[in-house]
Design a protein around this motif. Structure first.
Motif, mmCIF file in Angstrom:
data_model
loop_
_atom_site.group_PDB
_atom_site.id
_atom_site.type_symbol
_atom_site.label_atom_id
_atom_site.label_comp_id
_atom_site.label_asym_id
_atom_site.label_seq_id
_atom_site.Cartn_x
_atom_site.Cartn_y
_atom_site.Cartn_z
ATOM 1 N N LEU A 166 44.549 54.825 42.471
ATOM 2 C CA LEU A 166 43.218 54.239 42.588
ATOM 3 C C LEU A 166 42.529 54.683 43.877
ATOM 4 N N THR A 167 41.275 55.058 43.739
ATOM 5 C CA THR A 167 40.432 55.322 44.900
ATOM 6 C C THR A 167 39.198 54.449 44.789
ATOM 7 N N TRP A 168 38.576 54.179 45.925
ATOM 8 C CA TRP A 168 37.501 53.203 45.961
ATOM 9 C C TRP A 168 36.232 53.822 46.539
ATOM 10 N N PRO A 169 35.081 53.226 46.275
ATOM 11 C CA PRO A 169 33.828 53.754 46.829
ATOM 12 C C PRO A 169 33.718 53.444 48.322
ATOM 13 N N GLY A 170 32.863 54.158 48.993
ATOM 14 C CA GLY A 170 32.644 53.888 50.408
ATOM 15 C C GLY A 170 31.885 52.592 50.628
ATOM 16 N N ASP A 171 30.983 52.283 49.721
ATOM 17 C CA ASP A 171 30.190 51.058 49.817
ATOM 18 C C ASP A 171 30.356 50.249 48.533
ATOM 19 N N TRP A 172 30.452 48.938 48.705
ATOM 20 C CA TRP A 172 30.642 48.048 47.569
ATOM 21 C C TRP A 172 29.360 47.267 47.280
ATOM 22 N N PRO A 173 29.055 47.054 45.993
ATOM 23 C CA PRO A 173 27.922 46.184 45.675
ATOM 24 C C PRO A 173 28.290 44.724 45.959
ATOM 25 N N GLU A 174 27.271 43.883 46.037
ATOM 26 C CA GLU A 174 27.509 42.469 46.273
ATOM 27 C C GLU A 174 28.191 41.833 45.068
ATOM 28 N N SER A 175 28.904 40.739 45.333
ATOM 29 C CA SER A 175 29.665 40.059 44.300
ATOM 30 C C SER A 175 29.439 38.557 44.397
ATOM 31 N N ASP A 176 29.439 37.884 43.248
ATOM 32 C CA ASP A 176 29.481 36.429 43.246
ATOM 33 C C ASP A 176 30.817 35.972 43.814
ATOM 34 N N ARG A 177 30.868 34.717 44.225
ATOM 35 C CA ARG A 177 32.129 34.126 44.662
ATOM 36 C C ARG A 177 32.748 33.384 43.480
ATOM 37 N N LEU A 178 34.033 33.628 43.236
ATOM 38 C CA LEU A 178 34.705 33.012 42.098
ATOM 39 C C LEU A 178 34.633 31.492 42.163
ATOM 40 N N GLU A 179 34.793 30.924 43.342
ATOM 41 C CA GLU A 179 34.767 29.471 43.455
ATOM 42 C C GLU A 179 33.411 28.892 43.059
ATOM 43 N N ASP A 180 32.347 29.679 43.188
ATOM 44 C CA ASP A 180 31.022 29.195 42.786
ATOM 45 C C ASP A 180 30.873 29.148 41.267
ATOM 46 N N TRP A 181 31.721 29.859 40.557
ATOM 47 C CA TRP A 181 31.659 29.826 39.098
ATOM 48 C C TRP A 181 32.254 28.538 38.528
ATOM 49 N N ALA A 182 33.137 27.895 39.264
ATOM 50 C CA ALA A 182 33.714 26.601 38.859
ATOM 51 C C ALA A 182 34.265 26.644 37.433
ATOM 52 N N LEU A 183 35.094 27.633 37.156
ATOM 53 C CA LEU A 183 35.639 27.772 35.809
ATOM 54 C C LEU A 183 36.631 26.678 35.441
ATOM 55 N N GLU A 184 37.054 25.877 36.415
ATOM 56 C CA GLU A 184 37.971 24.783 36.138
ATOM 57 C C GLU A 184 37.238 23.465 35.891
ATOM 58 N N ALA A 185 35.923 23.473 35.997
ATOM 59 C CA ALA A 185 35.173 22.213 36.019
ATOM 60 C C ALA A 185 35.324 21.403 34.737
ATOM 61 N N GLU A 186 35.545 22.066 33.604
ATOM 62 C CA GLU A 186 35.578 21.348 32.331
ATOM 63 C C GLU A 186 36.970 20.826 31.970
#
Length: 458
Positions: A166-186
């Protein structure tokens, strides 16, 4: 070598090993992305909770290798186009899914991306035999499992593909935070209790498969129905989220069979049973919503009802049924023999529509799989392809005597440590455990179901 980044669109393939889409990146800087869209939002509480854990675990795995997992929310095509504009990516790769909703979405995405002048490639990582590659001699889909098994059992299965560099880009796009998705809320129950029972991540899945092949596969044919033994492979959960691939499982099972393991072929048949479920869902995409046999539309099943609520809560008064339903609530999984038993009891003794049970499993199983869940419920109910005859009605008492002879399974979930976990996991809104007798006698329930079946036929 091309150094323009490539977007790897993830869905249910949280692994590095045997990941064809990731291998296809072939040294180019890869930007893994997971998109939360309506297909994620429509998941039941437990699958959504488990998906969140899969995302978080895989993100940490990538971080340990210097990479990232980009999280975005929105329409898949719009998000991918946005990321192409932000990163300069000229290609998007993904691994295929086979339910009708995913197929329609992916076809739209592929067509649009290609019209944008991008490379768009999809790969098979989720199945051994893609549904359109297996046909009857007449050229149509199989509707019965046994000939399907005979058609594929001697086919060559490609070996697992290599883990890519695996190789990666020099710059990364912005990402949401997983904790903000609250996938455990239900999770309207003890998520922390269920979390203790998860088999999470690629390494744990691989270790479980190795341990099963090394120590239990020989007795699998005999032990897989025993609810009081650890006799199953227990890999349905990581298989559902792609933390292990079917080709890895097939290769391990074939190797064991070649070494003389008497249970290995049975294990391979169970893998192919999953393949058969996807074969059916591909060719009959409404199998999770409609009776596969149209004549069952006239059957007098009840919709959700008070008896079904007692079934969901593990409070029917039948020890083996209640133990199984409590195992489901605490662990997010259920022994396969128990699944057939509780499904039979709901659809036949309680005369409740199989879709009521399907939706409950859809909400509570961490190893939920759309094809296997749909086919399993229709198979037990009698309304599906290659179904168990409706007059085959499991007797919970005789099933318990045969597959839990010393009551170890029942005692664990009704009296022992499992009962304590269940008490911690249930919602406070549930009423206290009633001491009522079962809602219907076993003989009475059986006779009522058989009469309804005879009336349907006539």
């Amino acid at each position: 070598m091309d150094k323009t980044p490539i977007l790897y669109w993830m869905r249910r393939d949280f692994r590095l090993a045997d990941n064809p889409a990731l291998t296809a990146c072939d040294g180019r800087p890869v930007i893994p992305v997971f998109i939360r869209n309506h297909s994620v939002d429509d998941l039941g509480a437990a699958p959504k909770f488990r998906l969140g854990r899969a995302i978080g675990h895989f993100a940490k795995l990538l971080e340990g290798k210097g990479g990232r997992l980009i999280l975005r929310r929105g329409d898949a095509l719009e998000v991918l186009r946005d990321l192409v504009g932000e990163t300069g990516a000229e290609a998007v790769v993904w691994n295929r899914l086979y339910d009708g909703t995913a197929r329609d979405r992916d076809a739209k995405v592929k067509k649009a991306l290609k019209e944008d002048g991008l490379a768009a490639e999809s790969h098979n990582a989720h199945l051994l035999f893609e549904p359109w590659t297996v046909e009857t001699q007449a050229g149509g889909p199989y509707k019965v499992y046994s000939p399907f098994w005979r058609a594929v059992r001697d086919r060559d299965v490609a070996p697992p593909c290599r883990v890519p560099d695996l190789t990666w880009p020099g710059d990364w796009p912005e990402s949401d935070r997983l904790e903000d998705w609250a996938l455990e809320a239900e999770m309207n129950r003890g998520a922390d209790v269920v979390a203790e029972h998860l088999l999470l991540g690629e390494e744990a899945a691989r270790d479980r498969l190795v341990a099963f092949i090394d120590t239990r596969v020989t007795d699998y044919k005999d032990d897989r129905d025993r609810m009081d033994r650890d006799g199953t492979s227990n890999i349905s959960e990581p298989l559902s989220y792609g933390e292990i691939g079917p080709r890895q499982c097939w290769q391990a099972g074939r190797r064991a069979m070649e070494q003389g393991s008497k249970g290995a072929e049975t294990f391979l048949k169970e893998l192919v049973w999953r393949e058969f479920a996807y074969h059916l869902m591909f060719h009959f995409p409404r199998i999770d919503r409609d009776n596969w046999r149209a004549e069952w539309d006239e059957f007098p099943w009840r919709q959700d009802n008070e008896d079904a609520k007692r079934w969901k809560r593990g409070r029917t008064g039948l020890p083996i049924v209640d133990a199984a339903m409590r195992e489901l609530y605490v662990t997010g999984r259920m022994h396969n023999r128990a699944r057939m038993l509780v499904a039979s009891y709901l659809t036949k003794h309680l005369m409740t529509d199989w879709r009521v049970g399907l939706r409950w499993f859809e909400d509570t199983l961490v190893d939920w799989d759309p094809a296997s869940n749909a086919m399993g419920w229709q198979w037990v109910a009698g309304s599906g392809p290659d179904a168990s005859p409706f007059f085959r009605i499991f007797n919970p008492e005789t099933q318990a005597e045969k597959f839990d002879p010393d009551a170890a399974y029942r005692d664990h979930w009704l009296k022992g440590a499992g009962a304590e976990e269940f008490a911690r996991a249930i919602p406070r809104s549930w009423p206290e455990d009633p001491q009522d007798p079962p809602p219907v006698g076993l003989k009475e329930g059986r006779e009522r179901a058989l009469k309804a079946y005879e009336d349907l036929k006539s």
